[in-house]
Design a protein around this motif. Structure first.
Motif, PDB file in Angstrom:
ATOM      1  N   UNK A  37      66.847  51.393  31.296  1.00 58.93           N
ATOM      2  CA  UNK A  37      67.111  52.919  31.571  1.00 58.93           C
ATOM      3  C   UNK A  37      67.305  52.956  32.600  1.00 58.93           C
ATOM      4  N   UNK A  38      66.741  52.610  33.607  1.00 57.33           N
ATOM      5  CA  UNK A  38      66.558  52.960  34.400  1.00 57.33           C
ATOM      6  C   UNK A  38      68.156  51.963  35.357  1.00 57.33           C
ATOM      7  N   UNK A  39      68.388  50.993  34.875  1.00 53.05           N
ATOM      8  CA  UNK A  39      69.541  50.220  34.894  1.00 53.05           C
ATOM      9  C   UNK A  39      70.768  50.891  34.863  1.00 53.05           C
ATOM     10  N   UNK A  40      70.905  51.597  33.682  1.00 53.44           N
ATOM     11  CA  UNK A  40      71.771  51.308  32.620  1.00 53.44           C
ATOM     12  C   UNK A  40      72.219  53.318  33.404  1.00 53.44           C
ATOM     13  N   UNK A  41      71.589  54.138  33.937  1.00 61.95           N
ATOM     14  CA  UNK A  41      71.955  55.185  34.540  1.00 61.95           C
ATOM     15  C   UNK A  41      71.405  55.040  36.251  1.00 61.95           C
ATOM     16  N   UNK A  42      71.448  54.512  36.940  1.00 60.01           N
ATOM     17  CA  UNK A  42      71.640  54.135  38.679  1.00 60.01           C
ATOM     18  C   UNK A  42      72.388  54.518  39.377  1.00 60.01           C
ATOM     19  N   UNK A  43      72.331  55.113  40.575  1.00 59.62           N
ATOM     20  CA  UNK A  43      73.255  55.343  41.702  1.00 59.62           C
ATOM     21  C   UNK A  43      73.134  53.870  42.050  1.00 59.62           C
ATOM     22  N   UNK A  44      74.820  55.295  42.908  1.00 61.26           N
ATOM     23  CA  UNK A  44      74.985  53.535  44.219  1.00 61.26           C
ATOM     24  C   UNK A  44      74.138  52.907  44.705  1.00 61.26           C
ATOM     25  N   UNK A  45      73.453  54.258  45.689  1.00 60.60           N
ATOM     26  CA  UNK A  45      72.350  54.035  46.517  1.00 60.60           C
ATOM     27  C   UNK A  45      71.206  53.573  46.348  1.00 60.60           C
ATOM     28  N   UNK A  46      70.689  53.563  44.924  1.00 60.21           N
ATOM     29  CA  UNK A  46      69.866  53.006  44.463  1.00 60.21           C
ATOM     30  C   UNK A  46      69.867  51.688  43.939  1.00 60.21           C
ATOM     31  N   UNK A  47      70.875  51.535  43.769  1.00 58.25           N
ATOM     32  CA  UNK A  47      71.201  49.044  43.692  1.00 58.25           C
ATOM     33  C   UNK A  47      70.465  48.362  43.600  1.00 58.25           C
ATOM     34  N   UNK A  48      69.920  48.749  45.505  1.00 55.77           N
ATOM     35  CA  UNK A  48      69.517  47.427  45.930  1.00 55.77           C
ATOM     36  C   UNK A  48      67.993  47.283  45.759  1.00 55.77           C
ATOM     37  N   UNK A  49      67.448  48.424  45.674  1.00 50.39           N
ATOM     38  CA  UNK A  49      65.750  48.767  44.640  1.00 50.39           C
ATOM     39  C   UNK A  49      65.993  48.589  43.167  1.00 50.39           C
ATOM     40  N   UNK A  50      66.872  48.758  42.632  1.00 51.67           N
ATOM     41  CA  UNK A  50      67.449  48.722  41.138  1.00 51.67           C
ATOM     42  C   UNK A  50      67.458  46.993  40.826  1.00 51.67           C
ATOM     43  N   UNK A  51      67.686  46.695  41.686  1.00 51.61           N
ATOM     44  CA  UNK A  51      68.066  44.633  41.293  1.00 51.61           C
ATOM     45  C   UNK A  51      67.002  44.472  41.286  1.00 51.61           C
ATOM     46  N   UNK A  52      66.028  44.826  42.660  1.00 55.50           N
ATOM     47  CA  UNK A  52      65.056  44.023  43.043  1.00 55.50           C
ATOM     48  C   UNK A  52      63.921  43.895  42.111  1.00 55.50           C
ATOM     49  N   UNK A  53      63.461  45.108  41.501  1.00 57.56           N
ATOM     50  CA  UNK A  53      62.603  45.579  40.908  1.00 57.56           C
ATOM     51  C   UNK A  53      63.265  44.356  38.943  1.00 57.56           C
ATOM     52  N   UNK A  54      64.679  44.672  39.021  1.00 55.76           N
ATOM     53  CA  UNK A  54      64.925  43.670  37.933  1.00 55.76           C
ATOM     54  C   UNK A  54      64.375  42.091  37.958  1.00 55.76           C
ATOM     55  N   UNK A  55      64.654  41.830  39.225  1.00 55.84           N
ATOM     56  CA  UNK A  55      64.386  40.473  39.505  1.00 55.84           C
ATOM     57  C   UNK A  55      63.262  40.409  39.648  1.00 55.84           C
ATOM     58  N   UNK A  56      61.840  41.343  40.011  1.00 61.34           N
ATOM     59  CA  UNK A  56      60.843  40.959  39.893  1.00 61.34           C
ATOM     60  C   UNK A  56      60.068  41.034  38.652  1.00 61.34           C
ATOM     61  N   UNK A  57      60.504  42.032  37.710  1.00 56.36           N
ATOM     62  CA  UNK A  57      60.251  42.006  36.291  1.00 56.36           C
ATOM     63  C   UNK A  57      60.800  40.821  35.761  1.00 56.36           C
ATOM     64  N   UNK A  58      61.955  40.034  35.476  1.00 59.39           N
ATOM     65  CA  UNK A  58      62.061  39.478  35.164  1.00 59.39           C
ATOM     66  C   UNK A  58      61.604  38.196  35.603  1.00 59.39           C
ATOM     67  N   UNK A  59      61.407  37.548  36.510  1.00 62.31           N
ATOM     68  CA  UNK A  59      60.221  36.570  37.178  1.00 62.31           C
ATOM     69  C   UNK A  59      58.650  36.517  36.300  1.00 62.31           C
ATOM     70  N   UNK A  60      58.136  38.010  35.893  1.00 58.62           N
ATOM     71  CA  UNK A  60      57.139  38.362  35.854  1.00 58.62           C
ATOM     72  C   UNK A  60      56.959  37.770  34.084  1.00 58.62           C
ATOM     73  N   UNK A  61      58.548  38.704  33.369  1.00 58.10           N
ATOM     74  CA  UNK A  61      58.373  38.766  32.156  1.00 58.10           C
ATOM     75  C   UNK A  61      58.281  37.356  31.173  1.00 58.10           C
ATOM     76  N   UNK A  62      59.728  36.572  32.216  1.00 56.30           N
ATOM     77  CA  UNK A  62      59.887  35.099  31.838  1.00 56.30           C
ATOM     78  C   UNK A  62      59.188  34.524  32.541  1.00 56.30           C
ATOM     79  N   UNK A  63      57.325  33.903  33.106  1.00 57.68           N
ATOM     80  CA  UNK A  63      56.305  33.319  32.904  1.00 57.68           C
ATOM     81  C   UNK A  63      55.354  33.995  32.085  1.00 57.68           C
ATOM     82  N   UNK A  64      55.201  35.498  31.968  1.00 57.30           N
ATOM     83  CA  UNK A  64      53.852  35.307  30.738  1.00 57.30           C
ATOM     84  C   UNK A  64      54.786  35.349  29.496  1.00 57.30           C
ATOM     85  N   UNK A  65      55.424  35.406  29.242  1.00 63.75           N
ATOM     86  CA  UNK A  65      56.489  34.814  27.716  1.00 63.75           C
ATOM     87  C   UNK A  65      55.927  32.603  27.304  1.00 63.75           C
TER      88      UNK A  65
END
Length: 621
Positions: free
Chosen positions: A350-378
């Motif tokens: 949801x956050x990625x779908x509506x993020x503004x350009x000024x939030x791009x770096x933070x959103x990309x970092x949060x997605x990367x952190x979540x990808x690592x955690x989710x796939x390791x937990x999986x």
């Protein structure tokens, strides 16, 4: 006792499913994919050699394309694109890979550059040509900024010569074989104009047609890897000429007729990141695929735990595996994590779908952190589920054996987990504001049943590790950047881990607050409490030392966990029924429908030997 193929009729399971699957948007995001994998074409097929399994995945890709509606709209919709991965992941890991590449990395990249303006995309939307994505090179993976493939501007023709200059520059692992029919790639290459490197851009490059690979395209199949097979190859180019329109352009880079590059971005690295921007959505896709695998594994393992009986404490008594805390406790911890993973993923899509350009770096970092955690937990969840099903879990027909191996691909794809976490850690040491000191409040009089208290403790754990990382970086050896980071990285990575779990807890708490049925709310809060208690276990020493926990809290923690497990144990089936796996899928998995691999012709179980393990308990082996 046979378990019916599908039993999700309880209203609590229905509400939990609504919370898990996008609420009012559930049908639009998930409906088509759930129906698709219910078809007989997606049933498990035993005994296929790798080449035939790969070909089957391409056949299923065409069925998926038929169900997708408008592929252009799909590629532009993060919600449906992620949903696709959740439902295909458990039934065909190869298909999930192919679909992710075609719709996200290939078609999405074309559309992200001027919206595909002026291009005829019909060959790709009809799958007359399958799209693939060539970025990673044999010697350049996470250091993609160092890639060597070049596209040299030819002033005479106005086109480009695409060349692989060294063996290490061969594109590594793209699905570029002739399996699946003609293919076209978007190829990441350095744009060279008059000998000057202008940065990395994407080039639309036909690879093959009905007669084979095109002139100058060199493809060598790679050996079979672990997991569901895909036609991975090494691919290189020998001065392949591309027309001017092959260059994918947007505001970050446009090439004038005179060879002058106009760009809104000031350096080559930024142009590269903009060109391969679809990798961020790819992280959400990889996470989604492993989410689906985790939920499927738990559904299978829980159903098996209720249909697999062993000797009880009284003579002649038979009780299900699910009756034992040693068995259902592990599954409940995994369930709590799977729910947390799902809600975290929903919040980030949801956050990625509506993020503004000024939030791009933070959103990309949060997605990367979540990808690592989710796939390791999986990986941990699917391995646990496989083990809890004993020898039956080793047979691919029972739907579990291939899942951890397929998840390994997700852990590495779109950025190796540890590498993307190291990058996030380096940014977050000073560039992230965590919880303020004292925010969790005075621990005296607080109970381990209080969700805000538990959430605050996890936030404190993140702060503790951030403070340690900052101190280590300040005190590291001057004049030695690598040495300073080596002294910092362990604490910084612990900070990232705590941050990921805190974000998951916050998403879980927000979802629990949306529950309308009191029984669903109780289960959601209890699961969230179990999740938080589990996360805090490794931090009790630090929290005690910092005065955020009392000795009585530490002593009470095991009992608090055991109490929640006892409350949740009767609801195991309801919790997995909410995952909404189709009846047709479950009925094709022997141990998910009351049978077993090796049962008799009527679907009954074969005889099992019982082994005494002490304390009057016997198990089948």
């Amino acid at each position: 006792m046979a378990v019916p193929a599908h039993t999700k009729t309880h209203p609590v399971a229905d509400e939990l499913a609504q919370l898990l699957f996008e609420g009012a948007d559930r049908e639009r995001v998930h409906g088509a994919w759930r129906r698709l994998v219910s078809g007989k074409e997606f049933a498990y097929r035993p005994g296929l050699p790798p080449e035939e399994r790969t070909a089957l995945s391409y056949e299923r890709l065409r069925l998926l394309n038929d169900a997708a509606g408008d592929p252009v709209e799909l590629a532009a919709d993060p919600y449906r694109l992620a949903g696709l991965h959740e439902w295909t992941g458990p039934v065909d890991g190869g298909l999930t890979t192919l679909a992710s590449i075609h719709y996200n990395l290939f078609l999405g990249s074309v559309l992200d550059h001027d919206g595909g303006r002026g291009r005829d995309l019909s060959a790709f939307t009809s799958l007359r040509r399958t799209g693939t994505f060539l970025c990673t090179e044999l010697e350049h993976g996470n250091d993609v900024a160092s890639m060597e493939t070049v596209a040299v501007f030819d002033r005479t023709t106005g086109g480009f010569h695409l060349t692989t200059p060294t063996p290490g520059a061969r594109k590594f692992m793209p699905n570029t074989s002739l399996t699946g029919g003609p293919k076209t790639a978007v190829v990441a290459a350095r744009l060279v104009v008059d000998g000057e490197d202008q940065g990395t851009f994407l080039f639309l490059t036909p690879l093959s047609d009905e007669n084979g690979h095109l002139p100058g395209v060199r493809v060598r199949p790679l050996p079979q890897r672990t997991g569901t097979p895909v036609d991975h190859c090494l691919t290189s180019f020998d001065r392949v000429w591309l027309p001017r329109e092959a260059l994918l352009e947007a505001e970050h880079g446009r090439l004038g007729a005179d060879g002058t590059l106009a760009s809104t971005l000031g350096n080559r690295r930024k142009r590269l990141l903009r060109s391969i921007n679809r990798v961020t959505m790819g992280k959400l896709c990889m996470s989604a695929g492993t989410l689906g695998m985790s939920r499927a594994a738990l559904t299978i393992a829980v159903r098996y735990a209720h249909s697999r009986f062993l000797a009880g404490p009284k003579a002649g008594e038979r009780i299900p595996l699910a009756a034992h805390r040693s068995h259902h406790g592990r599954l409940l911890h995994a369930l709590a994590t799977a729910y947390a993973m799902t809600f975290l993923h929903r919040s980030l899509v949801s956050r990625f779908a509506v993020h503004a350009d000024e939030d791009r770096a933070e959103v990309e970092r949060e997605v990367a952190v979540a990808k690592g955690w989710i796939t390791w937990q999986a990986r941990a969840i699917t391995t646990e589920c496989r083990e809890r099903c004993g020898a039956q879990g080793l047979f691919p027909a029972n739907g579990l054996a291939d899942l951890p191996l397929n998840i390994e691909g997700g852990i590495t794809a779109e950025g190796d987990n540890l590498v993307i976490w190291v990058k996030a850690a380096s940014e977050m040491v000073f560039g992230h504001q965590g919880v303020l000191v004292g925010e969790s409040g005075d621990p005296e009089g607080r109970e381990l049943t209080e969700l805000p208290f538990l959430r605050g403790l996890l936030a404190e754990a993140e702060r503790i590790w951030q403070d340690r990382a900052r101190t280590a970086l300040r005190e590291g050896p001057s004049g030695d950047p690598v040495g300073r980071w080596n002294a910092t990285s362990d604490a910084a990575l612990e900070m990232v881990s705590a941050h990921a779990r805190l974000q998951a807890a916050d998403a879980f708490l927000a979802a629990a607050a949306r529950a309308e049925d009191p029984r669903a709310g109780f289960l959601m809060r209890s699961l969230c409490r179990l999740f938080l208690l589990r996360q805090l276990g490794e931090h009790t020493g630090d929290l005690l030392a910092e005065g955020r926990l009392t000795p009585d809290h530490v002593r009470a923690l095991p009992k608090a966990v055991d109490t929640v497990l006892g409350e949740l144990a009767p609801h195991l089936m309801t919790l997995v029924d909410a995952f909404d796996l189709p009846a047709e899928v479950l009925s094709g998995i022997p141990i998910a429908s009351g049978g077993s691999v090796g049962g008799d012709e009527d679907g009954g179980e074969v005889d099992w030997v019982e082994a005494e393990v002490g304390a009057g308990v016997s198990v089948r082996v």
